[in-house]
Design a protein around this motif. Structure first.
Motif, mmCIF file in Angstrom:
data_model
loop_
_atom_site.group_PDB
_atom_site.id
_atom_site.type_symbol
_atom_site.label_atom_id
_atom_site.label_comp_id
_atom_site.label_asym_id
_atom_site.label_seq_id
_atom_site.Cartn_x
_atom_site.Cartn_y
_atom_site.Cartn_z
ATOM 1 N N PRO A 49 -52.734 10.978 -27.040
ATOM 2 C CA PRO A 49 -51.436 11.621 -27.257
ATOM 3 C C PRO A 49 -50.851 11.224 -28.612
ATOM 4 N N VAL A 50 -49.783 11.886 -28.987
ATOM 5 C CA VAL A 50 -49.012 11.636 -30.216
ATOM 6 C C VAL A 50 -49.807 12.021 -31.471
ATOM 7 N N MET A 51 -50.929 11.338 -31.722
ATOM 8 C CA MET A 51 -51.832 11.717 -32.810
ATOM 9 C C MET A 51 -53.257 11.422 -32.353
ATOM 10 N N ASP A 52 -54.104 12.472 -32.309
ATOM 11 C CA ASP A 52 -55.463 12.296 -31.819
ATOM 12 C C ASP A 52 -56.344 11.636 -32.890
ATOM 13 N N GLY A 53 -57.578 11.312 -32.488
ATOM 14 C CA GLY A 53 -58.469 10.580 -33.377
ATOM 15 C C GLY A 53 -58.836 11.334 -34.634
ATOM 16 N N MET A 54 -59.078 12.642 -34.524
ATOM 17 C CA MET A 54 -59.475 13.410 -35.704
ATOM 18 C C MET A 54 -58.331 13.530 -36.709
ATOM 19 N N GLU A 55 -57.124 13.723 -36.192
ATOM 20 C CA GLU A 55 -55.974 13.804 -37.103
ATOM 21 C C GLU A 55 -55.765 12.468 -37.808
ATOM 22 N N PHE A 56 -55.938 11.379 -37.067
ATOM 23 C CA PHE A 56 -55.793 10.043 -37.664
ATOM 24 C C PHE A 56 -56.829 9.816 -38.768
ATOM 25 N N VAL A 57 -58.088 10.153 -38.481
ATOM 26 C CA VAL A 57 -59.149 9.931 -39.471
ATOM 27 C C VAL A 57 -58.929 10.802 -40.704
ATOM 28 N N SER A 58 -58.522 12.051 -40.478
ATOM 29 C CA SER A 58 -58.260 12.947 -41.606
ATOM 30 C C SER A 58 -57.162 12.382 -42.499
ATOM 31 N N LYS A 59 -56.109 11.860 -41.874
ATOM 32 C CA LYS A 59 -54.999 11.286 -42.628
ATOM 33 C C LYS A 59 -55.452 10.004 -43.336
ATOM 34 N N HIS A 94 -50.390 0.738 -39.536
ATOM 35 C CA HIS A 94 -51.101 -0.409 -40.136
ATOM 36 C C HIS A 94 -51.678 -0.024 -41.500
ATOM 37 N N ILE A 95 -52.097 1.213 -41.629
ATOM 38 C CA ILE A 95 -52.616 1.698 -42.914
ATOM 39 C C ILE A 95 -51.490 1.771 -43.935
ATOM 40 N N ARG A 149 -58.474 9.293 -44.446
ATOM 41 C CA ARG A 149 -59.334 9.612 -45.595
ATOM 42 C C ARG A 149 -58.541 10.156 -46.783
ATOM 43 N N GLN A 150 -57.333 10.625 -46.543
ATOM 44 C CA GLN A 150 -56.500 11.134 -47.638
ATOM 45 C C GLN A 150 -55.615 10.049 -48.242
ATOM 46 N N THR A 151 -55.767 8.819 -47.729
ATOM 47 C CA THR A 151 -54.939 7.706 -48.190
ATOM 48 C C THR A 151 -55.731 6.856 -49.179
ATOM 49 N N ASP A 152 -55.121 6.556 -50.318
ATOM 50 C CA ASP A 152 -55.793 5.765 -51.348
ATOM 51 C C ASP A 152 -56.287 4.433 -50.787
ATOM 52 N N GLY A 153 -57.546 4.123 -51.065
ATOM 53 C CA GLY A 153 -58.116 2.848 -50.667
ATOM 54 C C GLY A 153 -58.833 2.851 -49.335
ATOM 55 N N TYR A 154 -58.791 3.991 -48.616
ATOM 56 C CA TYR A 154 -59.387 4.014 -47.267
ATOM 57 C C TYR A 154 -60.499 5.070 -47.157
ATOM 58 N N ALA A 155 -61.045 5.461 -48.281
ATOM 59 C CA ALA A 155 -62.068 6.510 -48.271
ATOM 60 C C ALA A 155 -63.405 6.031 -47.720
ATOM 61 N N ASP A 156 -63.695 4.734 -47.871
ATOM 62 C CA ASP A 156 -65.031 4.246 -47.549
ATOM 63 C C ASP A 156 -65.098 3.321 -46.338
ATOM 64 N N GLY A 179 -64.142 12.939 -41.554
ATOM 65 C CA GLY A 179 -64.443 11.661 -42.193
ATOM 66 C C GLY A 179 -65.015 10.610 -41.274
ATOM 67 N N VAL A 180 -65.382 10.972 -40.035
ATOM 68 C CA VAL A 180 -65.993 10.013 -39.112
ATOM 69 C C VAL A 180 -67.427 9.727 -39.562
ATOM 70 N N ASN A 181 -67.797 8.446 -39.570
ATOM 71 C CA ASN A 181 -69.146 8.062 -40.003
ATOM 72 C C ASN A 181 -70.177 8.165 -38.887
ATOM 73 N N ASP A 182 -69.774 7.772 -37.677
ATOM 74 C CA ASP A 182 -70.749 7.726 -36.589
ATOM 75 C C ASP A 182 -70.015 7.769 -35.247
ATOM 76 N N PHE A 183 -70.804 7.837 -34.181
ATOM 77 C CA PHE A 183 -70.245 7.996 -32.837
ATOM 78 C C PHE A 183 -70.907 7.019 -31.878
ATOM 79 N N ILE A 184 -70.165 6.662 -30.849
ATOM 80 C CA ILE A 184 -70.739 5.926 -29.727
ATOM 81 C C ILE A 184 -70.230 6.593 -28.459
ATOM 82 N N THR A 185 -71.131 6.791 -27.515
ATOM 83 C CA THR A 185 -70.814 7.589 -26.335
ATOM 84 C C THR A 185 -70.463 6.699 -25.144
#
Length: 529
Positions: free
Chosen positions: A465-475, A448-449, A477-484, A506-512
């Motif tokens: 699976p396939v791509m975890d949350g941290m890998e997704f967020v890292s990717k 979608h990005i 944040r490296q994409t133009d227009g999605y830094a904020d 690049g995660v801003n916050d958490f919910i448990t």
């Protein structure tokens, strides 16, 4: 007469034509002339490339000559012969290649030899691969690990375990290196008790990518992994390990795993909502009639997410017996009845809906809950089912469903490998005025990005699976227009230790987990006005 006589004087087209014929005929008589052309190229890229192709073809039908040429001092010719030996699996080359590897300190040359030996296969090179598992060159290490896995070498297990353990240390856990990744896959491929016990013990490795590789490797083993995973489903196990083990058992879908999961519910191995949710969802994924009793037990739980997970499982098992029990539970009225009706709608449990639709007041209450939903995807799912049911009443109810639902103009992306969790996100987000988009893993979310879709907020699970949350967020944040774009990561209470690492990606916050709809809405409102 050789087809290559007077070759250098021929026109370009004649050269190409002759070389094509040599490559097709593969006459060993042309070998010496081809070697001369290979060692003294013409300088024309197209012709010189065709010389290599023709030489490969001729060598491919003469194993002994190719092996003899391995001893030539010409490095370029020797490398070509090494590759031919591997490509055409020349067994006679193995002793020569082993001798060449033992006497070499050049990593590039060693990699060529190991690659050839890996293609030839067989246990003869096992000692060489073992000796290079800790080579300074990572590509050589990876090649060696892959071959030890293919050869199912149990003696290499301690060395493979060491990679995973090192990657779990304070100085190393933030990044999953390729050698650790391959070591986990190798331990799974070898398939020994010691290796599989070790992998299961690392279900909640500190690095999220290692966790994903562990989960994927165990899932790919299928039934073979079940006995090792079931050891973790016990009252004494760590909460996170139980959650991940239940997830994998659900993905595998074996009946032996179902028995263990049902036992965990019956004997109340854990009172933690996150653990119970994972177990109920896994039971629903396995989806046998035997699971129905445990799933109905889940409807007694106060946690609305567990109810949605149970309803997702029951929808795949809908039958007259399930309908009868649902009529009994809903007919008793009270808050539980309302919770079940909401869960049917949220989970888009159209098969359960079909069974209840003709049950008088219960069917009417359920239809009212469908109409009250603000999710156009929910309306469409039940519209299709009503059309299938048919009749005047169904047609009238179809007319009650709005073709489109007005939302607040805001968009949200929710990422989770749990279908029931995604269903709950859709319900919460639409109620909060968001147009929801959902994805089952980070890779699907990132598509979608790549399409430049815009979102006001992103909610993502950590372990997928396939791509975890941290890998997704890292990717992301490296994409133009999605830094904020604000990103909220969903975690379990015991994953606090991972939050610092998640913030770095690049995660801003958490919910448990577990959380209520109001808690999630409140968290989103902190970042989106």
């Amino acid at each position: 007469m050789s087809m290559l006589t007077g070759f250098r004087e021929k026109s370009f087209l004649d050269k190409i034509s002759v070389l094509n014929e040599v490559a097709t005929v593969k006459d060993p008589a042309e070998l010496e002339a081809l070697i001369e052309l290979f060692q003294n190229p013409l300088g024309d890229t197209s012709v010189d490339y065709m010389v290599v192709t023709a030489l490969n073809g001729v060598l491919s039908v003469d194993e002994q000559k190719t092996v003899d040429l391995l001893g030539k001092e010409d490095g370029k010719l020797r490398t070509l012969c090494i590759r031919v030996c591997g490509e055409f699996q020349f067994k006679d080359a193995v002793p020569v290649l082993l001798g060449m590897a033992e006497g070499s300190s050049d990593p590039d040359f060693l990699f060529e030899v190991l690659t050839s030996l890996s293609k030839i296969g067989g246990p003869e090179a096992l000692d060489l691969f073992r000796s290079n598992i800790n080579n300074e060159d990572d590509l050589i290490v990876v090649m060696s690990i892959e071959m030890l896995a293919e050869l199912k070498d149990e003696e290499s297990i301690p060395a493979l375990k060491a990679f995973v353990e090192r990657n779990n240390e304070d100085a190393n856990y933030e990044v999953c290196d390729l050698t650790t990744w391959k070591a986990v896959e190798a331990l799974a491929a070898i398939g020994s008790d010691a290796g599989l016990d070790f992998i299961v013990a690392n279900l909640h490795h500190r690095n999220p990518t290692v966790r994903r590789v562990v989960t994927d490797s165990l899932t790919s083993l299928g039934g073979m992994a079940v006995p090792f995973l079931t050891k973790v489903i016990s009252p004494d196990s760590d909460k996170d390990d139980m959650i991940l083990a239940a997830n994998v058992l659900g993905f595998i879908g074996e009946k032996d795993g179902l028995d263990v999961l049902m036992d965990a519910i019956e004997k109340q191995y854990s009172t933690d909502s996150s653990v119970k949710y994972a177990i109920y969802e896994a039971i629903g994924r396995i989806g046998t009639l035997k699971a129905v009793v445990s799933l109905f037990d889940g409807l007694e739980d106060e946690d609305e997410l567990i109810t949605v997970a149970v309803m997702t499982g029951l929808d795949g098992l809908a039958n007259p017996g399930v309908t009868k029990k649902m009529v009994e539970l809903i007919g008793a009225g009270g808050s539980k009845a309302g919770k079940i009706l909401r869960a049917i709608v949220t989970a888009k449990a159209v098969n359960v809906f079909q069974g209840l639709y003709s049950e008088g007041k219960i069917g009417r209450f359920l239809m009212n809950a469908v109409v009250a939903s603000k999710d156009s995807e929910v309306h469409e799912a039940f519209r299709v089912k009503l059309a299938e049911i048919g009749g005047e009443e169904a047609e009238a109810d179809i007319a009650r469903l709005p073709e489109a639902v007005e939302v607040g103009g805001k968009k949200a992306l929710a990422v989770d490998d749990s279908k029931s969790m995604l269903a709950l996100y859709r319900s919460i987000l639409t109620a909060a005025g968001y147009e929801p988009t959902v994805a089952e893993n980070g890779q699907e979310a990132y598509t979608h990005i790549e399409l430049n879709e815009e979102f006001d907020v992103i909610i993502t699970d950590m372990n997928m699976p396939v791509m975890d949350g941290m890998e997704f967020v890292s990717k992301l944040r490296q994409t133009d227009g999605y830094a904020d774009i604000p990103v909220i990561m969903v975690t379990t209470e015991s994953e606090y230790s991972q939050q610092e690492l998640a913030r770095k990606t690049g995660v801003n916050d958490f919910i448990t987990k577990p959380f209520t709809a109001d808690q999630l809405k409140s968290k989103i409102a902190e970042y989106v006005s």
